[in-house]
Write a protein that holds these residues in place. Structure first.
Motif, PDB file in Angstrom:
ATOM      1  N   PHE A 343     -33.977  13.796   8.766  1.00 34.86           N
ATOM      2  CA  PHE A 343     -34.631  13.335   9.858  1.00 34.86           C
ATOM      3  C   PHE A 343     -33.568  12.987  10.955  1.00 34.86           C
ATOM      4  CE2 PHE A 343     -35.659   9.273  11.942  1.00 34.86           C
ATOM      5  CZ  PHE A 343     -36.899   9.331  12.312  1.00 34.86           C
ATOM      6  N   GLU A 376     -38.809  12.500  17.424  1.00 37.46           N
ATOM      7  CA  GLU A 376     -38.422  12.307  16.211  1.00 37.46           C
ATOM      8  C   GLU A 376     -38.869  13.680  15.167  1.00 37.46           C
ATOM      9  OE1 GLU A 376     -40.480   9.335  14.367  1.00 37.46           O
ATOM     10  OE2 GLU A 376     -39.223   7.764  15.219  1.00 37.46           O
ATOM     11  N   THR A 378     -38.898  15.293  11.219  1.00 37.59           N
ATOM     12  CA  THR A 378     -38.546  15.437   9.908  1.00 37.59           C
ATOM     13  C   THR A 378     -38.500  16.742   9.412  1.00 37.59           C
ATOM     14  OG1 THR A 378     -39.561  13.132   9.888  1.00 37.59           O
ATOM     15  CG2 THR A 378     -39.413  14.441   7.884  1.00 37.59           C
TER      16      THR A 378
END
Length: 800
Positions: A343, A376, A378
């Motif tokens: 992450f 972000e 992931t």
């Protein structure tokens, strides 16, 4: 014949036990992670060009920033400087092989690393891209950096059109190192210090963690010229204000901004026999401060009651970066497997100081929060590899894997005063220096993709190695894509080898390019006078009503086809030579267009009628390009008897970009010169030197180590809206450092970067004035090695 093996679970993943084993195997000199799954003795044993840069080599540059140190250690990596370019002053773009910054994939310990939330919007190299911020990774944490200079999308996925940079973190289980550095420019500014601590900790019989903590402070530099313009309104009788005679005319701040950075990184593992649980990541917090354009006292954007002498807005972004990866490497029968989850998050918070919102008049505040960009990422991966019997008693390495990635992007509006119109005296709205993001610019979007890959490698004979890879990716927003790669190496003799690759590649549009939108004040060149004038420019994503009204289609992937071929020579006397040529064709390359105004067409006027923007620009799949180049690396070690030993290396990179085709939305036919104008075409093809090279000499004698490096940067161009080009000449800088090993634990270094205080050519004044009346002494959008001049420093390193 079977070589020693690095067990990898996926081409984009590094299984850490292999590195651990390699470090304890005296038969292997260096390990290349990128480009091959087979362990190699050195970078010259690979089928693709790979540079392996050690922590010692990075330290020898004397640079305090990871990205800048890499520029002087790698042949085809560029990290140009810019100033007065909003957020780009804080996160500068870098590039490999002359391509866009987002054409290079960055890995940390073999795992995909997340990008910066910032989009480069102003007149800099990499305009329109959003790249990885390498300076979030402190130099104190780096064990080595590996650069694969070859297309590798089939192995590693999106973004690897130009190549791959893999940053390998330190992994000591004991011992510690403290490093301190301080210095300043010859001009007496830019004072900085950096303090780093690296510590290996054994937390169990079979477990360890390496921790790095680094703090870095840098004062600004200023290479602005004097502002000879009228500063104050004329008196009632039209005579000049007496304050004109005493005004400090060095009112701009052009150079490096103020910089404060604190970072903590970790890299550890717990072994369970031959299996391993590994984990790594870090936190970085940076505060930057740089100057915008000075607002004179007579400027309508100023309020005399607040700033009677004018003011210089300061952009002061805060950049917060977080990353963490955990994985488990294990075996099931003959299979080596790796399951991992990672992450990463990057927040770019905009703040403006020493500013005002003129539409609020004398009641305006002077500091503003302008909003936050957040991205972000992931990553979830499950990968496997094993050996199978193959032809001629050789073994075939088969690797299979699946990867899932989710990307999100958010824009948070600034406080109301940063964008609102207070209605005072018909003055311009928004915080000066950078207008805040409005609620209309807010987005919260995401996309995901799943990738499947298969790869085979085989050392068929002692002389012949080959590899093949294929990768399928399916994206939630634009569909699927398949890429492939073939690579081979044949040893013609014990000293000479030929290597070649062919591959297709792709780059998915970043979520930043897909969803970024904003209206801000930009300074653009007047086509008649060349003077920089302010305008409210809107950047609209392809989903916006403005873009849709103009027929701007949604973004699709860039696709590439690459070929390379090279020779590798390894002599008995320790000399190594690698020469690699390449060609990269990219179709549907994503660009940030030039600005269109209502005067360009009725369609543009109608599309902008419901906005506050005076012009519009878009991200579009606008051009097809071809990039050709040659990389040469020569190294030789000399034993000098009683005079010590000398290591010499010479690197040279030639790179040329061409635009093969420009294709625009149908409603904008006939506006090619406006939508992708001459300025942007030159920026893409000629704004970076086509020729770059360096000669590095490292001499060891007793307790002394002397490093002398000559850095060559070729000529480059700046395009003008008039259709003319400004030529800037080639320059050579010299770096020198002397390190003294005072004790077994303590090393002291004194050094100078740009020893002879070389500056770029002055900003040109012909055929039109691009120096802004002499304020811009040097081109602010792009200088290959900066405009700070010479810099001297002292450094101490203590190990225990």
């Amino acid at each position: 014949m079977r070589l020693s093996v690095i067990s990898l679970a996926v081409a984009s993943q590094l299984v850490l036990p292999a590195v651990y084993a390699a470090d304890n195997n005296s038969n292997i000199e260096k390990i290349s992670v990128v480009g091959s799954r087979l362990a190699v003795r050195s970078a010259t044993d690979t089928a693709v060009p790979v540079d392996i840069i050690s922590a010692e080599q990075l330290e020898a540059t004397g640079m305090t920033e990871t990205a800048k140190a890499l520029q002087f250690a790698a042949p085809s990596y560029s990290f140009p400087s810019s100033s007065v370019t909003d957020g780009t002053d804080a996160v500068r773009p870098a590039s490999l092989r002359g391509l866009s910054p987002d054409h290079t994939l960055v890995l940390v310990n073999g795992k995909r690393y997340h990008g910066s939330a910032l989009v480069h919007l102003n007149g800099t190299a990499g305009r329109g891209s959003s790249s990885v911020d390498l300076n979030t990774i402190p130099m104190s944490a780096i064990k080595r950096i590996e650069i694969l200079r070859d297309g590798a999308s089939a192995q590693y996925g999106s973004d690897a059109i130009a190549g791959v940079i893999n940053i390998v973190l330190k992994d000591a289980s004991e011992g510690a190192e403290i490093s301190l550095q301080g210095g300043q420019t010859y001009a007496g500014d830019g004072e900085q210090w950096r303090a780093g601590l690296n510590k290996g900790i054994k937390f169990s019989e079979n477990g360890h963690v390496d921790i790095s903590l680094e703090a870095h402070h840098k004062n600004p530099t200023n290479r602005a010229g004097l502002d000879q313009r009228q500063q104050y309104p004329s008196l009632a009788d039209n005579s000049p204000d007496p304050r004109e005679a005493t005004f400090d005319r060095k009112n701009h701040q052009i150079g490096d901004g103020k910089y404060e950075n604190l970072a903590l990184f970790f890299n550890g593992a717990q072994y369970f026999g031959d299996d391993k649980l590994y984990f790594f990541g870090g936190i970085s917090h940076r505060e930057n401060e740089s100057g915008a354009f000075y607002r004179r006292a007579l400027d309508a954007r100023n309020i005399l009651d607040i700033y009677p002498d004018g003011f210089l807005p300061k952009l002061a972004p805060k950049i917060k970066d977080y990353s963490a990866t955990v994985g488990y490497a294990f075996s099931v029968g003959e299979w080596k497997l790796d399951a991992a989850a990672g992450f990463g998050r990057n927040d770019f918070e905009y703040y403006v100081k020493n500013s005002l919102n003129a539409s609020y008049g004398p009641d305006s505040q002077t500091s503003f929060y302008d909003g936050t960009l957040t991205t972000e990422e992931t990553n979830l991966t499950l990968d496997a590899s094993r050996y199978l019997p193959f032809y001629n008693d050789s073994e075939l390495l088969l690797a299979l894997g699946v990867a899932y990635r989710n990307n999100t992007y958010q824009i948070e509006a600034g406080e109301a005063a940063s964008y609102a119109n207070g209605g005072y005296d018909n003055r311009s709205a928004g915080s000066q220096g950078f207008t805040g993001f409005t609620p209309a610019s807010e987005v919260d979007e995401s996309r995901h993709n799943t990738g499947l890959y298969a790869e085979v490698e085989n050392q068929l004979t002692r002389d012949f190695y080959w590899a093949a890879a294929v990768r399928y990716e399916d994206y939630s927003d634009f569909g699927s894509n398949t890429t492939w790669k073939l690579a081979g190496r044949y040893d013609l003799t014990d000293k000479l080898a030929f290597r070649a690759t062919a591959n297709t590649g792709f780059r998915a549009p970043s979520v930043q390019q897909l969803y970024f939108t904003n209206i801000s004040t930009l300074f653009v060149s007047d086509p008649d006078t060349g003077e920089l004038v302010p305008t409210e420019s809107g950047t609209f994503n392809s989903l916006s009503p403005v873009a849709q009204a103009l027929g701007v289609s949604e973004l699709k992937p860039e696709k590439s086809t690459s070929f390379s071929g090279g020779l590798v020579y390894t002599g008995d006397n320790g000399m190594t030579i690698t020469l690699d040529a390449y060609q990269i064709d990219i179709d549907d390359r994503i660009i940030l267009s030039s600005s269109l105004t209502p005067s360009d067409s009725a369609a543009v006027a109608a599309a902008l009628s419901g906005t506050n923007a005076e012009s519009a620009r878009f991200f579009i799949n606008g051009v097809d390009t071809r990039t050709k180049g040659v990389d040469l690396v020569v190294s030789q070690n000399f034993e000098l008897g009683s005079y010590g030993d000398l290591a010499a290396s010479m690197v040279y990179a030639y790179n040329k970009n061409e635009i093969r085709n420009i294709h625009l939305p149908s409603l904008l036919d006939g506006l090619e010169d406006q939508l992708f104008d001459h300025v942007e075409q030159v920026r893409m093809t000629d704004s970076s030197p086509q020729n770059k090279g360096s000669l590095n000499l490292t001499h060891h004698y007793g307790d002394f180590k002397t490093n002398l490096r000559f850095n060559f940067f070729g000529d480059y161009k700046v395009g003008l809206s008039t259709g003319a080009d400004l030529d800037y000449g080639a320059k050579t800088t010299t770096d020198l450092s002397v390190a003294y090993t005072a004790t077994d634990n303590l090393t002291l270094t004194v050094g100078a970067q740009n020893l002879f205080d070389v500056y770029p050519d002055r900003a040109k004044t012909e055929p039109t004035d691009q120096s802004f009346g002499g304020i811009f002494k040097y081109p602010v959008g792009n200088t290959p090695f900066g405009m700070n001049g010479g810099y001297y420093y002292l450094q101490a390193r203590y190990t225990f």
